[in-house]
Design a protein around this motif. Structure first.
Motif, PDB file in Angstrom:
ATOM      1  N   THR A  65       0.799  -1.223   0.000  1.00 38.59           N
ATOM      2  CA  THR A  65       0.000   0.000   0.000  1.00 38.59           C
ATOM      3  C   THR A  65       0.837   1.281   0.000  1.00 38.59           C
ATOM      4  OG1 THR A  65      -0.117  -0.150   2.416  1.00 38.59           O
ATOM      5  CG2 THR A  65      -1.960  -1.089   1.150  1.00 38.59           C
ATOM      6  N   ASP A  66       2.158   1.163  -0.058  1.00 45.21           N
ATOM      7  CA  ASP A  66       3.022   2.350  -0.036  1.00 45.21           C
ATOM      8  C   ASP A  66       2.715   3.285  -1.206  1.00 45.21           C
ATOM      9  OD1 ASP A  66       4.359   1.537   2.215  1.00 45.21           O
ATOM     10  OD2 ASP A  66       6.160   0.848   1.160  1.00 45.21           O
ATOM     11  N   ILE A  67       2.879   4.588  -0.956  1.00 48.35           N
ATOM     12  CA  ILE A  67       2.771   5.608  -1.992  1.00 48.35           C
ATOM     13  C   ILE A  67       4.061   6.413  -1.967  1.00 48.35           C
ATOM     14  CG2 ILE A  67       1.568   7.689  -2.774  1.00 48.35           C
ATOM     15  CD1 ILE A  67      -0.962   6.559  -1.425  1.00 48.35           C
ATOM     16  N   ILE A  68       4.688   6.549  -3.131  1.00 49.11           N
ATOM     17  CA  ILE A  68       5.930   7.314  -3.244  1.00 49.11           C
ATOM     18  C   ILE A  68       5.701   8.489  -4.189  1.00 49.11           C
ATOM     19  CG2 ILE A  68       8.352   7.278  -3.940  1.00 49.11           C
ATOM     20  CD1 ILE A  68       8.400   4.288  -3.291  1.00 49.11           C
ATOM     21  N   LEU A  69       5.926   9.699  -3.694  1.00 51.56           N
ATOM     22  CA  LEU A  69       5.780  10.910  -4.493  1.00 51.56           C
ATOM     23  C   LEU A  69       7.144  11.286  -5.046  1.00 51.56           C
ATOM     24  CD1 LEU A  69       3.480  12.906  -2.034  1.00 51.56           C
ATOM     25  CD2 LEU A  69       2.825  11.275  -3.831  1.00 51.56           C
ATOM     26  N   VAL A 111       5.834  14.395   4.767  1.00 46.81           N
ATOM     27  CA  VAL A 111       6.213  13.389   3.768  1.00 46.81           C
ATOM     28  C   VAL A 111       7.721  13.453   3.543  1.00 46.81           C
ATOM     29  CG1 VAL A 111       5.739  12.432   1.485  1.00 46.81           C
ATOM     30  CG2 VAL A 111       3.981  13.792   2.645  1.00 46.81           C
ATOM     31  N   PRO A 112       8.500  12.643   4.237  1.00 42.07           N
ATOM     32  CA  PRO A 112       9.967  12.721   4.143  1.00 42.07           C
ATOM     33  C   PRO A 112      10.521  12.072   2.875  1.00 42.07           C
ATOM     34  CG  PRO A 112       9.349  10.925   5.570  1.00 42.07           C
ATOM     35  CD  PRO A 112       8.064  11.622   5.203  1.00 42.07           C
ATOM     36  N   PHE A 113      11.709  12.507   2.503  1.00 44.79           N
ATOM     37  CA  PHE A 113      12.404  11.918   1.359  1.00 44.79           C
ATOM     38  C   PHE A 113      13.074  10.613   1.781  1.00 44.79           C
ATOM     39  CE2 PHE A 113      12.287  16.379   0.022  1.00 44.79           C
ATOM     40  CZ  PHE A 113      11.891  16.252  -1.301  1.00 44.79           C
ATOM     41  N   LEU A 114      12.952   9.612   0.970  1.00 50.51           N
ATOM     42  CA  LEU A 114      13.561   8.312   1.276  1.00 50.51           C
ATOM     43  C   LEU A 114      15.068   8.415   1.404  1.00 50.51           C
ATOM     44  CD1 LEU A 114      11.397   6.139  -1.122  1.00 50.51           C
ATOM     45  CD2 LEU A 114      11.558   5.797   1.357  1.00 50.51           C
ATOM     46  N   GLU A 115      15.722   9.004   0.404  1.00 51.08           N
ATOM     47  CA  GLU A 115      17.184   9.014   0.373  1.00 51.08           C
ATOM     48  C   GLU A 115      17.793  10.147   1.188  1.00 51.08           C
ATOM     49  OE1 GLU A 115      16.009  11.357  -3.380  1.00 51.08           O
ATOM     50  OE2 GLU A 115      15.146   9.919  -1.968  1.00 51.08           O
ATOM     51  N   PRO A 134      -2.006   4.200   4.049  1.00 49.30           N
ATOM     52  CA  PRO A 134      -0.744   3.828   3.419  1.00 49.30           C
ATOM     53  C   PRO A 134       0.434   4.641   3.963  1.00 49.30           C
ATOM     54  CG  PRO A 134      -1.910   5.349   2.003  1.00 49.30           C
ATOM     55  CD  PRO A 134      -2.826   5.077   3.171  1.00 49.30           C
ATOM     56  N   ARG A 135       1.627   4.063   3.873  1.00 50.40           N
ATOM     57  CA  ARG A 135       2.825   4.829   4.200  1.00 50.40           C
ATOM     58  C   ARG A 135       3.086   5.786   3.034  1.00 50.40           C
ATOM     59  NH1 ARG A 135       7.494   0.610   5.853  1.00 50.40           N
ATOM     60  NH2 ARG A 135       7.317   0.211   3.610  1.00 50.40           N
ATOM     61  N   LEU A 136       3.502   6.992   3.373  1.00 48.23           N
ATOM     62  CA  LEU A 136       3.690   8.024   2.355  1.00 48.23           C
ATOM     63  C   LEU A 136       5.123   8.524   2.402  1.00 48.23           C
ATOM     64  CD1 LEU A 136       2.085   9.585   0.225  1.00 48.23           C
ATOM     65  CD2 LEU A 136       1.416  11.214   2.005  1.00 48.23           C
ATOM     66  N   PRO A 154       3.457  -3.768  -5.705  1.00 49.79           N
ATOM     67  CA  PRO A 154       2.368  -3.023  -6.337  1.00 49.79           C
ATOM     68  C   PRO A 154       2.208  -1.609  -5.793  1.00 49.79           C
ATOM     69  CG  PRO A 154       1.462  -4.419  -4.630  1.00 49.79           C
ATOM     70  CD  PRO A 154       2.963  -4.668  -4.641  1.00 49.79           C
ATOM     71  N   CYS A 155       3.197  -1.114  -5.035  1.00 47.17           N
ATOM     72  CA  CYS A 155       3.081   0.231  -4.471  1.00 47.17           C
ATOM     73  C   CYS A 155       2.961   1.261  -5.592  1.00 47.17           C
ATOM     74  CB  CYS A 155       4.252   0.541  -3.556  1.00 47.17           C
ATOM     75  SG  CYS A 155       5.836   0.770  -4.376  1.00 47.17           S
ATOM     76  N   LYS A 156       2.389   2.399  -5.279  1.00 39.83           N
ATOM     77  CA  LYS A 156       2.099   3.406  -6.297  1.00 39.83           C
ATOM     78  C   LYS A 156       3.093   4.557  -6.246  1.00 39.83           C
ATOM     79  CE  LYS A 156      -2.717   2.244  -6.922  1.00 39.83           C
ATOM     80  NZ  LYS A 156      -4.064   2.750  -7.258  1.00 39.83           N
ATOM     81  N   ILE A 157       3.431   5.056  -7.447  1.00 46.06           N
ATOM     82  CA  ILE A 157       4.375   6.159  -7.582  1.00 46.06           C
ATOM     83  C   ILE A 157       3.698   7.280  -8.366  1.00 46.06           C
ATOM     84  CG2 ILE A 157       6.592   6.903  -8.514  1.00 46.06           C
ATOM     85  CD1 ILE A 157       7.498   3.951  -8.332  1.00 46.06           C
ATOM     86  N   VAL A 158       3.703   8.479  -7.794  1.00 42.36           N
ATOM     87  CA  VAL A 158       3.157   9.653  -8.477  1.00 42.36           C
ATOM     88  C   VAL A 158       4.320  10.590  -8.779  1.00 42.36           C
ATOM     89  CG1 VAL A 158       1.540  11.584  -8.375  1.00 42.36           C
ATOM     90  CG2 VAL A 158       0.990   9.431  -7.204  1.00 42.36           C
TER      91      VAL A 158
END
Length: 327
Positions: A65-69, A111-115, A134-136, A154-158
């Motif tokens: 369910t993760d969402i990555i912006l 919404v923090p940056f992953l890297e 979901p985790r954002l 199947p996580c979503k990327i916008v």
């Protein structure tokens, strides 16, 4: 400037010996502020950012369910984060209440940056703060830097992109604000040169852009490609498209009761920049106020020379030809 006052992605204090060895084997470049970058998997990173990328690649375990912006820097990232937080928060009745998270924290704090944030120091960070579903998350990494890690997920990327001229102009002002230096023409010229030869932070821009553009065609259920200019020109249509993709479409009742307008107003530059939380405070040693300027389309024409504009147009046309993507 004290190195400790720099954003974590620019400092080089969290680099492992293994990463230092890797960096020594990579192409390198020094930017207009004297900061060193290296090229890894086709993308240019500051050393600390590369450490975060490596930590992410080796340690991130995606949930379905993760969402990555995602975005290239200064391409509408703050707005995308705010809109997504507001869209997902509708079920908590935040959109018209006084307890909305956007009223009490900057979008980059929510919404923090992953890297840059989450995996900045470790490949196994404490993710207890991401217990909600979901985790954002957010990222400036190109899609190809995440593909192996997100394989089978199947996580979503916008992804949001923006006209390169406005992106360059915004990057110039933002970088000068971070380094607390005067935004001179010589710095803009240096950034322009780096942008054109692809050696700018997270560049080359066209490779970044195309990784998500192609990903959105290859896997449209999991990668949404949005354009800043379209979001400005037709906000209602684009926010509904965004909501549909995330699996939280607006109901007829919501549309009739003005929920779309309320979210757009809440997330507008005018409103966000006027909030006390965005006038004060910092995130990653960057003042909240520096994330908000004009947000206009085409403002760069007042600063870039005709020669600069023509060269950018020529490069983009050349790099994007046959891709189906136009600016």
């Amino acid at each position: 400037m004290d190195p400790k006052e720099l954003p974590p992605n620019v400092r080089d204090d969290k680099i492992s010996e293994e990463t230092k060895k890797l960096i020594s084997s990579l192409p390198s470049h020094t930017d207009s502020q004297g900061q060193k970058l290296c090229k890894y998997q086709g993308c240019w990173y500051y050393y600390n950012t590369l450490q975060g990328v490596l930590n992410f690649q080796s340690g991130f375990q995606p949930q379905d369910t993760d969402i990555i912006l995602a975005s290239y820097p200064k391409s509408g990232t703050t707005w995308l984060k705010a809109l997504t937080v507001a869209l997902l928060g509708r079920s908590k009745n935040h959109s018209s209440s006084n307890d909305h998270p956007l009223l009490y924290d900057n979008p980059h704090g929510i919404v923090p940056f992953l890297e840059i944030d989450v995996y900045h120091e470790s490949s196994s960070p404490n993710l207890d703060n991401f217990s909600a579903t979901p985790r954002l998350f957010s990222t400036h990494m190109p899609l190809h830097a995440m593909q192996e890690t997100l394989k089978q997920s199947p996580c979503k990327i916008v992804y949001v992109c923006r006209n390169l001229k406005d992106t360059l102009f915004s990057t110039w002002l933002f970088a000068c604000a971070i380094f607390k230096i005067e935004p001179t023409r010589s710095i803009l010229d240096s950034m322009f040169k780096s942008l054109c030869n692809g050696t700018i932070f997270y560049g080359p821009f066209w490779d970044h852009l195309l990784s998500y553009w192609r990903g959105s065609f290859k896997d449209p259920k999991h990668v949404l490609f949005m354009r800043y200019e379209e979001m400005k020109a037709e906000p209602h249509e684009q926010i509904k498209r965004h909501a549909d993709f995330l699996g939280c479409p607006f109901t007829k009742q919501e549309e009739e009761s003005g929920v779309v307008d309320k979210i757009l107003d809440l997330c507008s530059l005018r409103n966000l920049s006027s909030l006390e939380v965005n006038k004060t405070g910092k995130v990653n040693n960057v003042d909240h106020k520096n994330f908000f300027r004009k947000g206009e389309v085409g403002d760069s024409k007042n600063y870039l020379t005709t020669e600069m504009e023509n060269k950018i147009d020529m490069i983009i046309q050349e790099k994007l030809q046959s891709s189906g993507l136009n600016f």
